[in-house]
Design a protein around this motif. Structure first.
Motif, short mmCIF file in Angstrom:
data_model
loop_
_atom_site.label_atom_id
_atom_site.label_comp_id
_atom_site.label_asym_id
_atom_site.label_seq_id
_atom_site.Cartn_x
_atom_site.Cartn_y
_atom_site.Cartn_z
N MET A 266 0.84 -1.17 0.00
CA MET A 266 0.00 0.00 0.00
C MET A 266 0.89 1.24 0.00
SD MET A 266 -3.03 1.21 2.60
CE MET A 266 -2.18 0.98 4.11
N ASP A 267 0.63 2.19 -0.91
CA ASP A 267 1.38 3.43 -0.98
C ASP A 267 0.85 4.39 0.07
OD1 ASP A 267 2.89 2.60 -3.12
OD2 ASP A 267 1.42 3.31 -4.57
N VAL A 268 1.74 4.92 0.87
CA VAL A 268 1.35 5.89 1.89
C VAL A 268 2.17 7.14 1.66
CG1 VAL A 268 1.30 6.40 4.36
CG2 VAL A 268 0.81 4.08 3.56
N VAL A 269 1.49 8.27 1.58
CA VAL A 269 2.18 9.54 1.44
C VAL A 269 2.23 10.19 2.81
CG1 VAL A 269 2.16 11.79 0.34
CG2 VAL A 269 1.35 9.81 -0.92
N ARG A 270 3.44 10.35 3.31
CA ARG A 270 3.62 10.95 4.63
C ARG A 270 3.99 12.41 4.47
NH1 ARG A 270 6.80 6.24 4.78
NH2 ARG A 270 8.55 7.60 4.37
N GLU A 271 3.65 13.19 5.47
CA GLU A 271 3.97 14.62 5.49
C GLU A 271 5.46 14.83 5.22
OE1 GLU A 271 2.92 18.71 6.37
OE2 GLU A 271 1.57 17.00 6.41
N THR A 272 6.31 13.97 5.79
CA THR A 272 7.75 14.14 5.63
C THR A 272 8.24 13.80 4.23
OG1 THR A 272 8.08 11.93 6.50
CG2 THR A 272 8.26 13.76 8.07
N ASP A 273 7.42 13.09 3.43
CA ASP A 273 7.79 12.74 2.06
C ASP A 273 7.60 13.90 1.10
OD1 ASP A 273 8.35 10.18 2.86
OD2 ASP A 273 6.39 9.39 2.27
N ILE A 274 6.87 14.90 1.52
CA ILE A 274 6.49 15.97 0.61
C ILE A 274 7.46 17.14 0.77
CG2 ILE A 274 4.68 17.62 0.03
CD1 ILE A 274 2.75 15.43 1.20
N LYS A 275 8.11 17.47 -0.33
CA LYS A 275 9.06 18.56 -0.32
C LYS A 275 8.56 19.64 -1.28
CE LYS A 275 12.91 15.97 1.28
NZ LYS A 275 12.09 15.09 2.02
N ILE A 276 8.44 20.84 -0.80
CA ILE A 276 8.00 21.95 -1.64
C ILE A 276 9.24 22.57 -2.27
CG2 ILE A 276 6.85 24.18 -1.69
CD1 ILE A 276 4.92 22.00 -0.92
N THR A 277 9.25 22.65 -3.57
CA THR A 277 10.35 23.31 -4.26
C THR A 277 9.81 24.58 -4.90
OG1 THR A 277 9.93 22.03 -6.25
CG2 THR A 277 11.59 21.17 -4.71
N ARG A 278 10.69 25.50 -5.17
CA ARG A 278 10.32 26.77 -5.79
C ARG A 278 10.22 26.53 -7.29
NH1 ARG A 278 7.86 31.32 -4.74
NH2 ARG A 278 8.68 33.06 -5.90
N ARG A 279 9.02 26.51 -7.84
CA ARG A 279 8.80 26.31 -9.27
C ARG A 279 7.79 27.32 -9.74
NH1 ARG A 279 7.58 19.97 -10.09
NH2 ARG A 279 9.08 19.20 -8.61
N PHE B 174 -6.79 5.84 -9.54
CA PHE B 174 -6.60 6.89 -10.53
C PHE B 174 -5.35 7.74 -10.30
CE2 PHE B 174 -11.21 6.19 -10.85
CZ PHE B 174 -11.24 5.80 -12.17
N LEU B 175 -4.76 7.67 -9.13
CA LEU B 175 -3.57 8.45 -8.84
C LEU B 175 -2.50 7.57 -8.21
CD1 LEU B 175 -4.96 11.74 -7.23
CD2 LEU B 175 -4.07 11.44 -9.53
N SER B 176 -1.31 7.63 -8.77
CA SER B 176 -0.19 6.93 -8.13
C SER B 176 0.23 7.76 -6.91
CB SER B 176 0.98 6.81 -9.11
OG SER B 176 1.51 8.10 -9.39
N ALA B 177 1.09 7.19 -6.10
CA ALA B 177 1.60 7.93 -4.94
C ALA B 177 2.32 9.19 -5.40
CB ALA B 177 2.54 7.04 -4.12
N HIS B 178 3.05 9.08 -6.52
CA HIS B 178 3.77 10.23 -7.07
C HIS B 178 2.81 11.33 -7.51
CE1 HIS B 178 6.77 12.55 -9.21
NE2 HIS B 178 6.02 12.48 -10.29
N GLU B 179 1.75 10.95 -8.21
CA GLU B 179 0.77 11.93 -8.67
C GLU B 179 0.05 12.59 -7.50
OE1 GLU B 179 -0.62 10.16 -12.97
OE2 GLU B 179 -1.25 9.11 -11.15
N LEU B 180 -0.26 11.80 -6.47
CA LEU B 180 -0.90 12.36 -5.28
C LEU B 180 0.02 13.36 -4.60
CD1 LEU B 180 -3.27 12.47 -3.33
CD2 LEU B 180 -2.29 10.46 -2.17
N THR B 181 1.29 13.01 -4.52
CA THR B 181 2.27 13.93 -3.93
C THR B 181 2.33 15.23 -4.72
OG1 THR B 181 3.57 12.09 -3.06
CG2 THR B 181 4.69 14.21 -3.29
N ARG B 182 2.32 15.13 -6.06
CA ARG B 182 2.35 16.33 -6.90
C ARG B 182 1.11 17.20 -6.66
NH1 ARG B 182 3.26 13.87 -12.54
NH2 ARG B 182 1.66 15.41 -12.96
#
Length: 104
Positions: free
Chosen positions: A1-14, A51-59
């Motif tokens: 199971m894919d879990v997106v944790r708060e610590t996995d999310i990095k905000i970059t300047r884009r 419908f969303l991969s862990a990567h897409e959810l993170t984005r």
């Protein structure tokens, strides 16, 4: 199971428009499976995980956080350009030897 944790999310300047386009690039059929509940202060979204991969959810989460940060920002366009230039210059100073070594 894919879990997106708060610590996995990095905000970059884009560029926010680019980030919005990327984050919203999930399949069209996901939109038909979307339900939401809105109150005066919040919106709760619900959609199938298929419908969303862990990567897409993170984005998507990154896009929403960047949008929130931008809405609260006191920076002017000039301030943003100056910061962008400073970051690029610092990055180049720190990395130029590594890159130039590869082309010599």
């Amino acid at each position: 199971m894919d879990v997106v944790r708060e610590t996995d999310i990095k905000i970059t300047r884009r560029d926010s428009d680019t980030l919005l386009r990327q984050a919203l690039s999930f399949p069209e059929e996901a939109l038909t499976m979307l339900t939401y509940q809105a109150t005066d202060k919040t919106v709760n979204l619900s959609f199938s995980k298929e419908f969303l991969s862990a990567h897409e959810l993170t984005r998507l989460i990154e896009m929403l956080r960047v949008k929130e940060l931008i809405s609260k920002s006191q920076m002017t366009d000039d301030d943003t350009s100056l910061l962008d230039n400073e970051l690029k210059e610092n990055w180049w100073r720190e990395n130029q030897e590594r890159f130039l070594a590869k082309i010599k």
